[in-house]
Design an enzyme around this catalytic site. Structure first.
Site, PDB file in Angstrom:
ATOM      1  N   ALA A   1      61.867  -4.850  21.352  1.00 38.68           N
ATOM      2  CA  ALA A   1      62.586  -3.580  21.327  1.00 38.68           C
ATOM      3  C   ALA A   1      61.670  -2.363  21.298  1.00 38.68           C
ATOM      4  O   ALA A   1      62.161  -1.234  21.232  1.00 38.68           O
ATOM      5  CB  ALA A   1      63.519  -3.542  20.115  1.00 38.68           C
TER       6      ALA A   1
ATOM      7  N   ASN B   1      61.868  -8.553  13.987  1.00 41.54           N
ATOM      8  CA  ASN B   1      60.822  -9.133  14.822  1.00 41.54           C
ATOM      9  C   ASN B   1      59.909  -8.054  15.404  1.00 41.54           C
ATOM     10  O   ASN B   1      58.700  -8.254  15.539  1.00 41.54           O
ATOM     11  CB  ASN B   1      61.444  -9.952  15.956  1.00 41.54           C
ATOM     12  CG  ASN B   1      62.038 -11.259  15.451  1.00 41.54           C
ATOM     13  OD1 ASN B   1      61.364 -12.044  14.805  1.00 41.54           O
ATOM     14  ND2 ASN B   1      63.307 -11.476  15.726  1.00 41.54           N
TER      15      ASN B   1
ATOM     16  N   HIS C   1      63.713   2.758  16.569  1.00 38.70           N
ATOM     17  CA  HIS C   1      62.415   2.309  16.061  1.00 38.70           C
ATOM     18  C   HIS C   1      61.458   3.496  16.142  1.00 38.70           C
ATOM     19  O   HIS C   1      61.263   4.062  17.226  1.00 38.70           O
ATOM     20  CB  HIS C   1      61.864   1.164  16.906  1.00 38.70           C
ATOM     21  CG  HIS C   1      62.776  -0.016  17.004  1.00 38.70           C
ATOM     22  ND1 HIS C   1      62.581  -1.182  16.303  1.00 38.70           N
ATOM     23  CD2 HIS C   1      63.912  -0.207  17.744  1.00 38.70           C
ATOM     24  CE1 HIS C   1      63.530  -2.046  16.598  1.00 38.70           C
ATOM     25  NE2 HIS C   1      64.355  -1.473  17.463  1.00 38.70           N
TER      26      HIS C   1
END
Length: 267
Positions: free
Chosen positions: A126, A190, A219
């Site tokens: 991601a 992850n 993120h």
């Protein structure tokens, strides 16, 4: 013109992520790019398309000699399957990078790679910016802060356990190391562990936030070092049927498969 034979690629699991990966690698005009072999556990009720071969035992997957196998079934499957595949000389693309937070699993994988020379490929998932993290990793003063913010739909169980299911304010669920985060939130963190692996041995701090005011999986990575400062922000659309995962995660796996095949790497 002679049609090009498809390349055999293995899949561990066939849940949401695997389905999206297969969809992200469409056929050529002259036929399929990939011949898929899916390893499913006994008792699995996953609906499998007719053009995907199903095996139930790891040794049956090995016997098909796939060019590469993609793990898309969660951290437990990494420990259960990846070392054995690598020992057999079969390279693996791993989605559940957080599984490497377990020292026993990481050691088994490292030894299997040493024995066979097979590759372990960790998709970026991601996030991006991993090349920058790797570039400044060796500087003594490098400091990295990673923040994961997701809508409350991704944290229903966690918020419910805290009695905050109906929160209207952002809630910080965790602050600590990537390894701790990966163990506590195996379906969510992850990417944080991927960032840690890229920036080792530099220090990285992780925070996890449930935010009712956002609709994307966000993120944020802030880096400070002697080389300068950098900030990365990724606002990813959640997967339509699994809000814990960003839609781009499957696209990242597909890119890793294409890159592997384009380089002509054989197990």
């Amino acid at each position: 013109m002679t049609a090009i034979e498809p390349t055999t690629v293995g899949l561990i699991g066939f849940g949401t992520l695997a389905r999206q990966l297969v969809a992200a690698l469409p056929d050529r005009t002259d036929g399929p790019i990939v011949r898929w072999i899916a390893l499913l556990r006994e008792g699995s009720t996953a609906a499998i398309p007719s053009d995907i071969t199903v095996v139930r035992r790891l040794e049956d997957m090995v016997a098909t000699q796939p060019c590469v196998v993609v793990e898309a079934a969660g951290q437990e499957s990494v420990a259960a399957c990846v070392p054995a595949l690598l020992r057999s000389g079969i390279s693996v693309i791993v989605a559940s990078v957080g599984a490497l937070a377990d020292e026993t699993t990481a050691a088994a994988i490292a030894e299997a790679r040493r024995q066979s020379g097979a590759r372990l490929v960790m998709s970026s998932g991601a996030i991006g910016g991993l090349d920058y993290l790797a570039a400044v990793a060796g500087l003594a003063d490098t400091r990295v802060v990673y923040r994961l913010k997701k809508p409350v739909a991704a944290w229903c169980a966690e918020l419910g356990a805290l009695g905050l299911a109906e929160t209207t304010q952002a809630v910080t669920l965790f602050e600590g190391t990537p390894a701790e985060a990966a163990r506590l939130y195996p379906k969510n963190l992850n990417a944080a562990f991927t960032a840690m692996l890229a920036v080792q041995p530099a220090r990285i701090t992780v925070s996890v936030v449930a935010d009712p005011g956002i609709t994307a999986n966000i993120h944020e990575i802030d880096i400070e070092s002697a080389a300068g400062t950098a900030s990365f922000r990724f606002a990813n659309t959640p997967s339509y049927d699994n809000p814990k995962t960003s839609a781009v995660t499957a696209l990242s796996l597909a890119a890793a498969v294409r890159n592997f095949l384009d380089k002509g790497v054989k197990a």
